[in-house]
Scaffold this active site. Structure first.
Site, PDB file in Angstrom:
ATOM      1  N   HIS A 318       0.845  -1.191   0.000  1.00  0.00           N
ATOM      2  CA  HIS A 318       0.000   0.000   0.000  1.00  0.00           C
ATOM      3  C   HIS A 318       0.882   1.243   0.000  1.00  0.00           C
ATOM      4  O   HIS A 318       1.908   1.285   0.673  1.00  0.00           O
ATOM      5  CB  HIS A 318      -0.917   0.002   1.235  1.00  0.00           C
ATOM      6  CG  HIS A 318      -1.602   1.314   1.479  1.00  0.00           C
ATOM      7  ND1 HIS A 318      -1.199   2.177   2.480  1.00  0.00           N
ATOM      8  CD2 HIS A 318      -2.653   1.910   0.864  1.00  0.00           C
ATOM      9  CE1 HIS A 318      -1.978   3.248   2.460  1.00  0.00           C
ATOM     10  NE2 HIS A 318      -2.873   3.104   1.503  1.00  0.00           N
ATOM     11  N   SER A 319       0.497   2.243  -0.785  1.00  0.00           N
ATOM     12  CA  SER A 319       1.187   3.532  -0.826  1.00  0.00           C
ATOM     13  C   SER A 319       2.642   3.357  -1.246  1.00  0.00           C
ATOM     14  O   SER A 319       2.915   2.811  -2.312  1.00  0.00           O
ATOM     15  CB  SER A 319       1.066   4.231   0.537  1.00  0.00           C
ATOM     16  OG  SER A 319       1.461   5.574   0.442  1.00  0.00           O
ATOM     17  N   LEU A 320       3.585   3.793  -0.411  1.00  0.00           N
ATOM     18  CA  LEU A 320       4.999   3.616  -0.743  1.00  0.00           C
ATOM     19  C   LEU A 320       5.354   2.146  -0.840  1.00  0.00           C
ATOM     20  O   LEU A 320       6.140   1.739  -1.709  1.00  0.00           O
ATOM     21  CB  LEU A 320       5.873   4.302   0.311  1.00  0.00           C
ATOM     22  CG  LEU A 320       7.380   4.088   0.196  1.00  0.00           C
ATOM     23  CD1 LEU A 320       7.909   4.614  -1.125  1.00  0.00           C
ATOM     24  CD2 LEU A 320       8.102   4.745   1.363  1.00  0.00           C
ATOM     25  N   HIS A 428      -6.975   8.055   1.603  1.00  0.00           N
ATOM     26  CA  HIS A 428      -5.828   7.279   1.130  1.00  0.00           C
ATOM     27  C   HIS A 428      -5.523   6.094   2.044  1.00  0.00           C
ATOM     28  O   HIS A 428      -4.894   5.129   1.612  1.00  0.00           O
ATOM     29  CB  HIS A 428      -4.608   8.202   1.039  1.00  0.00           C
ATOM     30  CG  HIS A 428      -3.332   7.505   0.691  1.00  0.00           C
ATOM     31  ND1 HIS A 428      -3.073   6.974  -0.567  1.00  0.00           N
ATOM     32  CD2 HIS A 428      -2.225   7.225   1.438  1.00  0.00           C
ATOM     33  CE1 HIS A 428      -1.873   6.428  -0.585  1.00  0.00           C
ATOM     34  NE2 HIS A 428      -1.336   6.559   0.617  1.00  0.00           N
TER      35      HIS A 428
END
EC number: 3.1.1.3
Length: 595
Positions: A318-320, A428
């Site tokens: 997830h994300s980075l 997010h």
């Protein structure tokens, strides 16, 4: 004859001892071990073992898997660069789940299986995916400034079991793996050092530094899922991996390391030269430092695949963590499913990851058959690549999220249109996404590649290796002047001016300047040699002859002559004189300053 045959048979068995019959059995372990898979380039003494290509039977392409958490890997980066530890999950291990906000929950036992299914997936990848070979490709790209050019024979088109991204249950299960972030309750888990160079006896807070990977495996160990931990949710520097995540975010997903934009962005390198101009070599050097997350992910992947050499590996994050997982997937050619991942085509191009023939390595978003799928929704500015405005929360938090392009395929939930959501960073977080997006829709969206997407279009990048010669030639200028002159004394005055000769001179000059730089600097050339050649065209002088007038009057009157007779004499034709001027060459400056 019959008796002879019977005698010989009896004699054979009669002379054979039991030990003679059993000696081949003693060789079976050696024979069996001789047929164990052997992997080229294996280094038993090294803590970082290369990922292996399974040589055993392939798992079925379509199946249902029950995954459980088996290990937690932790790879140090900034504070403890030599740290590489592993926690094996046992029935006695007690863990605490960490929420999106960094709050620890009550003690949990992560033994609930997560069910996902697989389906055939076609991936174009390198035929030789050993870590040593991958490292050679990366080193070549780092030294040459571009991805290594490989022949078509170095690539294969493989069909392997991949996650079924058309099934909602599978997508939610993989998202749950990215949401599960655990730390062990002290005294219930035994972290093992993969190598002994890190002395952790007196170390505190080591879990707040580095990259963490959770390893899930099915019952048969035929499929393994590696979930990488993403960016910490805090917007301002604090405890945990927040600061390190911000450094990696701004280094990988900014046009120039947080430079050239808002003063609020955290600057993580010094590679900008002028406005919207940057040294790409400087940026890549910073990205490939050993304490960066991509380098740490290579070590995590290699050690996990050494533990499961015959397993089919999936990556998620997830994300980075999703972006780093995607970079790993492009590197080793394995399936990837990410959630709300930062657009990662920009760092993929800069790292010099190998690209199949027919694809430009500078635009990895144009590759097909990568096996990577990026799930997200339109109200998430990080996923959509729009969290970079002056008033955005990312900017106020110091994040320079300028990248906009994803590799592989995008699977987009249009929550802005379907649900009327406003774009915001609060949407997010992975737990919010699971509850309101992944579980809130009846079906998963279709996946498609991102078309016509380009990063950092306003910027100009150059590469430097210390040996460039830069030559600049100035524009050629031409000037023409006309000068009218008279004699100092007028010998023949007339009614409307002097009747003496008039001289007109036209001069045309051309100036060309050429600058050659052998040692370029950050803000200009350090030792340019400038040569100026001034060439003047010939001077043309035209001399007009004087006009002579003679008047004779025989009968003068009050207002003039009554019978004047005028005789006009014209001198010879004009004289043309051409003068060749000299050519002047001037050389100035051998060691100019930085400016």
């Amino acid at each position: 004859m019959k008796g002879l045959r019977g005698h010989n048979k009896k004699s054979f068995w009669g002379n054979t001892r039991l030990s003679d019959l059993l000696w081949p059995v003693t060789l079976l372990p050696g024979l069996i071990s001789a047929y164990q898979p052997v992997y080229l380039g294996s280094r038993q003494s090294s803590p970082f073992l290369p990922p292996q290509i399974p040589l055993g039977d392939s798992p079925p392409l379509s199946d249902t898997h029950e995954f459980t958490l088996r290990h937690i890997f932790h790879r140090g980066t900034y504070q403890d660069p030599d740290l590489h530890r592993r926690l094996d999950i046992t029935p006695d291990t007690r863990l605490r789940a960490v929420s999106d906000a960094g709050i620890e929950s009550d003690v949990v036992t992560p033994n609930t299986p997560l069910v996902a299914s697989s389906q055939p997936l076609i991936i174009e990848r390198l035929a030789d995916r050993r870590l040593s070979v991958i490292e050679e490709h990366l080193v070549t790209a780092r030294s040459s400034g571009s991805a290594v050019a490989l022949s078509p024979s170095d690539w294969v088109m493989d069909t392997l079991p991949g996650p079924n991204v058309t099934e909602k249950k599978t997508v939610v299960a993989l998202a749950m793996m990215t949401a599960n972030d655990y730390i062990e309750v002290p005294g219930t888990g035994d972290w093992q050092d993969i190598h002994g160079r890190f002395n952790h006896s007196g170390s505190f807070g080591w879990q707040g530094d580095g990259l963490r990977g959770h390893v899930y495996a099915d019952k048969t160990n035929s499929t393994v899922v590696i979930s990488l931990k993403g960016t910490s949710p805090a917007l301002f520097d604090g405890e945990g991996t927040t600061t390190n995540d911000k450094i990696n975010d701004n280094l990988f997903f900014s046009c120039c390391c947080g430079q050239g934009g808002s003063y609020l962005w955290r600057q993580v390198c010094d590679c900008q030269t002028t406005l919207y101009n940057a040294n790409l070599t400087c940026i890549v050097e910073a990205m490939l430092d050993e304490n960066r997350y991509y380098r740490a992910s290579l070590d995590l992947y290699s050690n996990i695949t050494e533990m499961y050499p015959n397993a089919n590996v999936w990556l998620t994050g997830h994300s980075l963590g999703g972006a780093v997982s995607s970079l790993l997937g492009l590197t080793f050619g394995v399936p990837v499913v990410t959630f709300e991942a930062v657009p990662e085509a920009l760092p993929a191009a800069r790292l010099g990851l190998p690209s199949p023939p027919g694809h430009d390595s500078r635009y990895p978003q144009s590759r097909r058959n990568t096996g990577s799928y990026h799930f997200g929704h339109t109200a998430d500015p990080v996923y959509m690549g729009t969290c970079n405005g002056v008033s955005s929360v990312c900017t106020w938090g110091g994040y320079a999220m300028e990248s906009a392009c994803h590799t592989g395929q995008m699977c987009v939930y249009d929550t802005v249109e379907d649900k009327g959501w406003r774009v915001g960073l609060s949407k997010h977080r992975i737990n919010y996404v699971i509850a309101n997006v992944l579980a809130g829709y009846d079906d998963v969206p279709p996946c498609a590649p991102e078309e016509e997407c380009y990063d950092c279009e306003l910027w100009k990048f150059f590469r430097s290796n210390g040996s460039e010669i830069t030559t600049t030639t100035s524009a050629t200028s031409t000037s023409t002047s006309t000068t009218t002159s008279r004699t100092s004394t007028c010998k023949t005055p007339g009614w409307w001016g002097c009747l003496d000769q008039t001289t007109t001179t036209e001069t045309t000059s051309t100036s060309t300047s050429t600058s050659t730089c052998k040692t370029p600097g950050w803000f200009g050339c350090k030792d340019p040699t400038t040569t100026s050649d001034i060439t003047s065209v010939p001077t043309i002088t035209t001399t007009e002859p004087p006009m002579t007038s003679t008047t004779t009057c025989k009968t003068p009157g009050w207002f003039g002559c009554k019978d004047e007779t005028t005789t006009q004499v014209i001198a010879p034709a004009a004289t043309l004189t051409i003068t060749e001027p000299p050519v002047t060459s001037t050389t100035t400056g051998k060691h100019l300053g930085r400016f």
